[in-house]
Motif scaffolding. Sequence first.
Motif, mmCIF file in Angstrom:
data_model
loop_
_atom_site.group_PDB
_atom_site.id
_atom_site.type_symbol
_atom_site.label_atom_id
_atom_site.label_comp_id
_atom_site.label_asym_id
_atom_site.label_seq_id
_atom_site.Cartn_x
_atom_site.Cartn_y
_atom_site.Cartn_z
ATOM 1 N N CYS A 160 -60.400 -1.711 65.636
ATOM 2 C CA CYS A 160 -59.794 -0.488 65.106
ATOM 3 C C CYS A 160 -59.073 -0.843 63.809
ATOM 4 N N ASP A 161 -58.657 -2.111 63.701
ATOM 5 C CA ASP A 161 -57.991 -2.513 62.463
ATOM 6 C C ASP A 161 -58.730 -3.742 61.944
ATOM 7 N N ASP A 162 -60.115 -3.749 62.234
ATOM 8 C CA ASP A 162 -60.923 -4.903 61.812
ATOM 9 C C ASP A 162 -60.399 -6.229 62.327
ATOM 10 N N LEU A 163 -59.621 -6.202 63.424
ATOM 11 C CA LEU A 163 -59.192 -7.436 64.075
ATOM 12 C C LEU A 163 -59.648 -7.403 65.526
ATOM 13 N N LEU A 164 -59.830 -8.563 66.120
ATOM 14 C CA LEU A 164 -60.147 -8.620 67.544
ATOM 15 C C LEU A 164 -58.880 -8.364 68.349
ATOM 16 N N GLU A 165 -59.058 -7.885 69.574
ATOM 17 C CA GLU A 165 -57.911 -7.469 70.388
ATOM 18 C C GLU A 165 -57.118 -8.672 70.890
ATOM 19 N N TYR A 166 -55.823 -8.485 71.105
ATOM 20 C CA TYR A 166 -54.951 -9.547 71.638
ATOM 21 C C TYR A 166 -55.236 -9.738 73.127
ATOM 22 N N PRO A 167 -54.789 -10.879 73.710
ATOM 23 C CA PRO A 167 -55.026 -11.126 75.144
ATOM 24 C C PRO A 167 -54.264 -10.129 76.013
ATOM 25 N N HIS A 168 -54.849 -9.796 77.169
ATOM 26 C CA HIS A 168 -54.208 -8.883 78.114
ATOM 27 C C HIS A 168 -53.860 -9.632 79.390
ATOM 28 N N TYR A 169 -52.755 -9.254 80.012
ATOM 29 C CA TYR A 169 -52.331 -9.840 81.281
ATOM 30 C C TYR A 169 -51.876 -8.728 82.217
ATOM 31 N N THR A 170 -52.079 -8.954 83.532
ATOM 32 C CA THR A 170 -51.495 -8.047 84.537
ATOM 33 C C THR A 170 -51.051 -8.878 85.730
ATOM 34 N N ARG A 171 -50.514 -8.249 86.789
ATOM 35 C CA ARG A 171 -50.015 -9.048 87.933
ATOM 36 C C ARG A 171 -51.172 -9.857 88.544
ATOM 37 N N PRO A 172 -50.877 -11.050 89.129
ATOM 38 C CA PRO A 172 -49.564 -11.640 89.390
ATOM 39 C C PRO A 172 -49.024 -12.351 88.150
ATOM 40 N N GLU A 173 -47.709 -12.592 88.116
ATOM 41 C CA GLU A 173 -47.054 -13.250 86.989
ATOM 42 C C GLU A 173 -47.576 -14.668 86.815
ATOM 43 N N THR A 174 -47.916 -15.326 87.971
ATOM 44 C CA THR A 174 -48.500 -16.674 87.898
ATOM 45 C C THR A 174 -49.830 -16.676 88.630
ATOM 46 N N PHE A 175 -50.868 -17.159 87.976
ATOM 47 C CA PHE A 175 -52.199 -17.226 88.592
ATOM 48 C C PHE A 175 -52.762 -18.621 88.378
ATOM 49 N N GLU A 176 -53.143 -19.268 89.447
ATOM 50 C CA GLU A 176 -53.680 -20.639 89.331
ATOM 51 C C GLU A 176 -52.723 -21.509 88.524
ATOM 52 N N GLY A 177 -51.411 -21.273 88.742
ATOM 53 C CA GLY A 177 -50.414 -22.108 88.068
ATOM 54 C C GLY A 177 -50.196 -21.722 86.619
ATOM 55 N N ARG A 178 -50.841 -20.652 86.189
ATOM 56 C CA ARG A 178 -50.694 -20.230 84.788
ATOM 57 C C ARG A 178 -49.831 -18.972 84.711
ATOM 58 N N LYS A 179 -48.747 -19.072 83.912
ATOM 59 C CA LYS A 179 -47.790 -17.963 83.835
ATOM 60 C C LYS A 179 -48.153 -17.002 82.695
ATOM 61 N N VAL A 180 -47.802 -15.766 82.893
ATOM 62 C CA VAL A 180 -47.901 -14.781 81.804
ATOM 63 C C VAL A 180 -46.925 -15.195 80.706
ATOM 64 N N PRO A 181 -47.314 -15.129 79.394
ATOM 65 C CA PRO A 181 -46.387 -15.489 78.319
ATOM 66 C C PRO A 181 -45.051 -14.760 78.463
ATOM 67 N N ASP A 182 -43.925 -15.516 78.356
ATOM 68 C CA ASP A 182 -42.578 -14.941 78.580
ATOM 69 C C ASP A 182 -42.322 -13.703 77.739
ATOM 70 N N VAL A 183 -42.785 -13.736 76.460
ATOM 71 C CA VAL A 183 -42.480 -12.592 75.577
ATOM 72 C C VAL A 183 -42.931 -11.277 76.202
ATOM 73 N N LEU A 184 -44.033 -11.318 76.971
ATOM 74 C CA LEU A 184 -44.558 -10.069 77.565
ATOM 75 C C LEU A 184 -43.708 -9.600 78.740
ATOM 76 N N LEU A 185 -42.830 -10.499 79.233
ATOM 77 C CA LEU A 185 -41.944 -10.125 80.348
ATOM 78 C C LEU A 185 -40.562 -9.778 79.813
ATOM 79 N N SER A 186 -40.383 -9.911 78.474
ATOM 80 C CA SER A 186 -39.036 -9.796 77.868
ATOM 81 C C SER A 186 -38.601 -8.360 77.702
ATOM 82 N N GLY A 187 -39.580 -7.442 77.619
ATOM 83 C CA GLY A 187 -39.206 -6.045 77.355
ATOM 84 C C GLY A 187 -38.788 -5.830 75.911
#
Length: 247
Positions: free
Chosen positions: A173-200
């Motif tokens: 939409c802005d000639d850029l590829l989309e950023y990564p998306h995350y949803t629950r759970p907060e940790t999956f296979e030991g991998r956490k959702v980036p903190d900034v996305l939990l910061s509000g």
Amino acid sequence: MKFTVLTLFPEMFSSPLSESMLKRAIETGHIAVDIVDIREYAEGRHKQADDRPYGGGSGMVLMPQPLARALESVKDADGERTERVVLLSPQGARFDQAMAGEFSRVDHLVLVCGRYEGVDERVKELYIEQEVSIGDYVLTGGELAAMVVLDAVARLIPGVLGDPESLREESFCDDLLEYPHYTRPETFEGRKVPDVLLSGHHENIRRWRRKESLKKTALNRPDLLDKKSLSPEDRELLKLAMKELEN
Ligand code: 4FV
């Protein structure tokens, strides 16, 4: 918006039109889709729609008359509405989000599906306004390409997608590829959702997503970045992104 598809294999469209977004868009009347069988416009007991190529060579060519009659029958006689007649073929201009947007502003889109070696050149000269390719590879028919165009255009029709907001931030939409998306759970296979996305913190989240879009685009589609004029903020975020890629 009205779509008319001309094909020798109308059944191929039954399931894509009876599921999910396209099904709903038809039920809500946001779009109307006519699937026209070219063979119904062929003559003779065998209703022949293809024939051997002049000049020899392998394969068959779609005959001009059945296709011309079918096109005559679907073209808007009144000329009131804007209409575009498109042939799906590898020789066409590359289909992309900008073209999808352009088509979504037309009242009636006619999609002609080639088969075999292609259609008789005189049909292109007399009826086809635009040849469109979905990619540099050869399909057995234009039907799958027509479905791609149908889906990409229909979802841009106001009211078709539940949340039009999602159109604003998606890939290309802005000639850029989309950023990564995350949803629950907060940790999956030991991998956490980036903190900034939990910061509000919406501004930090906006900048992180822009940086990740620039990073993904630099990695997978540098050609998009080359043709894009970057804002001072984008240049700063791209530098950050490239530094992160180095580590
Ligand atoms: C095609 C494409 C495609 C070529 C021969 C149908 C086939 C057969 N259409 N983008 N790539 N068409 O490969 O749109 O007639």
